[in-house]
Design an enzyme around this catalytic site. Structure first.
Site, PDB file in Angstrom:
ATOM      1  N   LYS A  55       0.837  -1.199   0.000  1.00 56.03           N
ATOM      2  CA  LYS A  55       0.000   0.000   0.000  1.00 56.03           C
ATOM      3  C   LYS A  55       0.881   1.261   0.000  1.00 56.03           C
ATOM      4  O   LYS A  55       0.627   2.207  -0.746  1.00 56.03           O
ATOM      5  CB  LYS A  55      -0.914  -0.040   1.220  1.00 56.03           C
ATOM      6  N   GLN A  99      -5.504  -1.937   9.827  1.00 53.70           N
ATOM      7  CA  GLN A  99      -5.191  -3.220   9.189  1.00 53.70           C
ATOM      8  C   GLN A  99      -5.783  -4.398   9.971  1.00 53.70           C
ATOM      9  O   GLN A  99      -5.583  -4.522  11.172  1.00 53.70           O
ATOM     10  CB  GLN A  99      -3.664  -3.360   9.023  1.00 53.70           C
ATOM     11  N   ASP A 122     -11.374   2.187   3.700  1.00 49.80           N
ATOM     12  CA  ASP A 122     -11.346   0.729   3.575  1.00 49.80           C
ATOM     13  C   ASP A 122     -12.767   0.162   3.614  1.00 49.80           C
ATOM     14  O   ASP A 122     -12.987  -1.015   3.294  1.00 49.80           O
ATOM     15  CB  ASP A 122     -10.497   0.152   4.723  1.00 49.80           C
TER      16      ASP A 122
END
Ligand code: NAP
Length: 286
Positions: A55, A99, A122
């Site tokens: 990323k 994450q 996300d």
């Protein structure tokens, strides 16, 4: 036998990332805003570390700012929450990625619920998923959004098709089913308690494998002409590359279009994350 269309996620993601890069350049030139993505990385899961590093590279290539906030696997939930509050309040941060998975002692839904939904690029915070259910605007979870985008970029129709999603996780199967519904597919969701799975998968015009079991969807489980999207990513010790949930060779004998693994669904995720981060910065700059 006509070979299926290979849904090339690597090439498609590259195109999307180039589009995002051009739009980032224009935004920064016009407004001085540098879209910025912050990632909270808690614990020492190697796959998470690899994903966050990928990323960071993708951000750098697209002109997106990237900051990573690492925490040890023994960090407290309060420490992560404090960092999240700081990122929520920072106007130079447009998108936040927490994450997954967080260390087991942390309450992941509670932490995700603390995130400003306007920064949830996300798309997996409970409020974003709830807004998706309600048909309200929200950022969409990147892997499912990437699967829809891939079909659209190849001009594959979704409306009116019977889509069967195998798997119902919060990050993948469920949001994918909702996005397919939003595109006017008729959607069936299967899971580990579904009896006679093959009977249902054989009805699919679009088959989405979201399980995490190597080669579990075999040729006999598919209808001729089916479009196959394989999100599975499975390590097979005696092979030198990862495989999907679908037996690619067998499925290729009946499918009209299929994603390879690797190089299908996988690369689309980061491309969609870049796209959402740009959108968050554009919205903030408007
Ligand atoms: P997960 O949370 O473990 O969910 C797996 C789902 O599969 C569950 O809903 C489970 O059903 C279902 N399932 C398990 N065995 C089954 C069976 N025999 N028949 C039917 N359904 C079954 O996994 P996930 O996080 O969604 O990930 C799934 C796969 O996608 C993994 O290989 C992962 O690596 C991959 N993935 C790829 C990307 C990407 O490419 N960027 C992103 C995310 C995930 P129950 O709910 O009944 O347990």
């Amino acid at each position: 036998m006509i070979p299926p269309i290979l849904l090339d996620g690597t090439a498609t993601a590259k195109t999307i990332r180039a589009e995002v890069g051009a739009a980032v350049k224009a935004l920064t030139a016009e407004t001085g805003v540098v879209p910025t993505l912050a990632a909270i990385l808690a614990g020492d899961d190697p796959a998470s570390q690899t994903y966050v590093a990928m990323k960071e590279r993708a951000c750098a290539r697209a002109g997106i700012g990237s900051r990573t906030f690492p925490f040890s696997s023994t960090a407290s939930q309060a420490e992560v929450a404090e960092c999240l509050a700081m990122l929520n309040a920072d106007p130079s941060v447009h998108g936040i990625l927490v994450q997954h998975p967080l260390p087991k002692h942390m309450d992941e839904p509670a932490i995700l619920s603390m995130m400003d939904p306007a920064k949830d690029v996300d798309g997996i915070a409970p409020i974003s998923l709830g807004r998706l259910v309600a048909g309200l605007p929200s950022y969409h979870a990147c892997t499912p959004a990437g699967m829809i985008e891939l079909m659209k970029r190849y001009g594959l129709p979704i409306a009116g098709k019977h889509a069967v999603v195998v798997g119902r996780s919060v990050i993948l199967g469920k949001p994918l089913a909702l996005l397919l519904l939003q595109e006017n597919a008729t959607v069936t969701i299967c899971h580990s308690r579904t009896p006679n799975l093959a009977e249902i998968t054989r009805q699919a015009d679009i088959l989405c494998a979201c399980v995490g079991k190597a080669n579990m969807i075999t040729r006999d489980m598919l209808k001729p002409g089916v479009v196959v999207l394989d999100a599975g990513y499975n390590r097979v010790p005696d092979r030198n590359h990862d495989v999907g949930d679908v037996d690619f060779e067998g499925a290729s004998e009946v499918a009209s279009a299929i994603t390879p693994v690797p190089g299908g669904v996988g690369p689309m995720t980061i491309a969609m994350l870049m796209k959402n981060t740009l959108l968050a910065a554009q919205t903030g700059a408007a």
